[in-house]
Design a protein around this motif. Sequence first.
Motif, PDB file in Angstrom:
ATOM      1  N   LYS A   9     -36.133   7.428  -0.015  1.00 36.98           N
ATOM      2  CA  LYS A   9     -37.257   7.869   0.801  1.00 36.98           C
ATOM      3  C   LYS A   9     -38.559   7.681   0.038  1.00 36.98           C
ATOM      4  CE  LYS A   9     -35.413  12.012   1.352  1.00 36.98           C
ATOM      5  NZ  LYS A   9     -34.001  11.893   0.972  1.00 36.98           N
ATOM      6  N   ILE A  28     -41.986   8.654  -1.343  1.00 40.68           N
ATOM      7  CA  ILE A  28     -42.579   9.947  -1.688  1.00 40.68           C
ATOM      8  C   ILE A  28     -43.980   9.713  -2.224  1.00 40.68           C
ATOM      9  CG2 ILE A  28     -42.399  11.889  -3.296  1.00 40.68           C
ATOM     10  CD1 ILE A  28     -39.307  11.367  -3.151  1.00 40.68           C
ATOM     11  N   GLU A  60     -39.180  14.755  -5.417  1.00 42.83           N
ATOM     12  CA  GLU A  60     -40.125  15.415  -4.518  1.00 42.83           C
ATOM     13  C   GLU A  60     -40.899  16.549  -5.177  1.00 42.83           C
ATOM     14  OE1 GLU A  60     -36.745  13.872  -1.880  1.00 42.83           O
ATOM     15  OE2 GLU A  60     -36.995  14.690  -3.878  1.00 42.83           O
ATOM     16  N   TYR A  70     -43.429  12.828   2.511  1.00 45.97           N
ATOM     17  CA  TYR A  70     -42.749  11.545   2.703  1.00 45.97           C
ATOM     18  C   TYR A  70     -43.659  10.651   3.540  1.00 45.97           C
ATOM     19  CZ  TYR A  70     -38.465  14.014   1.305  1.00 45.97           C
ATOM     20  OH  TYR A  70     -37.518  14.737   0.625  1.00 45.97           O
TER      21      TYR A  70
END
Length: 571
Positions: free
Chosen positions: A217, A219, A349, A408
């Motif tokens: 993902k 970030i 994250e 995101y």
Amino acid sequence: MPADERAETGRSAVGPAPVSGAPDASPESAATTATAATAASGLTGVTSGSFGQALVAGLRAAGEREVLVRGTRRLTGEQVYAAAQALAARLADEGVTSGDTVACLYGPHPESPVSRVAAYLLDCRYVYLLSRMRPDAVETVVRTFRPSVLMVDPSRRRQAAALRSAGLAPHCLRLDPGLSTARPTGWAAAASARRPHGAPDRIASVVFSSGTTGPPKPIAYSNRSELAQFATAQAVYGTSRWRFLVPPGPFVPTLMAQWAMATGGTAVLPEQDDAASWVALIRRERVRQCAVGLPPDLFAFADHLAATGGGLGDLEVLVYGGASIAPARMAPIARRLSGVLRQIYGTTEAALIATLGPPEHRREELLGSVGRPAPGTEVKVCDADGAPLPPGRVGHLWVRSAQNMDGYVDARTGALVMPDPPLALAEADVSAQADTGAPPDAAPRPRPGWLPTGDAASLDRDGHLFLAGRLSDRLPSGAYPQPIENSLCEHPAVAEAAVHALSDGTTAVVVVPRPGHAIDLDALRAHLDASHPPETQPRHLRLADALPRTPTGKLDRREVAERFAVPASSE
């Protein structure tokens, strides 16, 4: 460093207070904010704005001192700064301007960190394409983000050629070693007194999750978040000039190299990836901090030291983390190296969440912990509804700090998306902010929200954090695999263990035996009787020569479940 490590705690509007603190600090200093930690570094002009400003300030402060070392290449602060200016000029010639997106096929050579400095000088958004990423993931990123220029570390030219052949990277810029001998000319000379603008809320970088629980993902970090990460690192590793040995590849060591330069210190980049070379490099280069990597890397490092003897020179900190580690496997290492060991726990994250310092490594009951919250970081362990749980109860770990990601990146719209906290956690946050005593009409100070980690964890009464696994790894019995695996590794015949669920609702364990030992399921279950109820114990046993690992070196639980789906023996 104080002999003990304490964490500050307080009261919350709902349930137990979030735990926050600073390792190696008193309660008074545990509440140190990222800005205050940055100010303590002695670098001027970096208490607000961007980490890019701190990095440039560190290079300029270093001057003729070396800041990047790899093999025979030893680059000074002046050389790295000049090289970054020259590269920024080349990017400007390609039409890159402030706010544009550039990407880098990052690698182990000094040119990669130079490219990051150049992007800061232009105030560009920088996309990290690290070597751990699968080629298809890199293709997807380049297709989605369409960077104005793709910069290429010398080690990744073949991958860049493949991207160009596929029509995905029309503007490639090879990062040649000649950059390090550059001298400012033209635009670069005019920029010699320039520092990055660094608007706090501007997105400065994009990195990708490891992909162990799904597709990687994107970030995003703002200048504000990056600066907070640097300040937290200084609070943990010290504010004096670092001399840090960092491995190539993973994201955190990549940042450590940049942080080292921002302190006005030196990043030492190894050419070989074996324990013997690293120990020799630590001694020869008088390294003070070393990021050894994942637990298997630490094991190899410790085994080499035990076999060859000798000291570690000027080494003050040996950093490890990134994956779970069985306390039984860690205990003999801690007995030999407790004075320098520091475990770090974080996520892409949330950045650095917790750390276990050298004094805590002397306490065997804490070797299963990842430590206390990092400076300026709050953590809560909550139930499914977001209500905080008491010490000892396993639940979902939430974290809040200025280091947290800004969101995101939505691949379709480019917008930033943040997960919403559960209602109970959000309401507790609102109540806590209402109790600050500020005038009703006062403008609220921006405060980061709570971020889910996806990890199952518990806290002890002293604020030490213990991980149980991913929430998604929960077994049919309701237990989590990591505590069971830790107990299994205390058995003298077990080197490694991985517990997983089978399709019939039972659980199995895959065991790597120690050389010369035989293992049977009854013996393992008898060993678990003292610490785990029968319903949580594995019903099936498989033996293996090694456990499958992800490209980042973590246990690949998905592959374990697929490869060992059919039990070989059972009760």
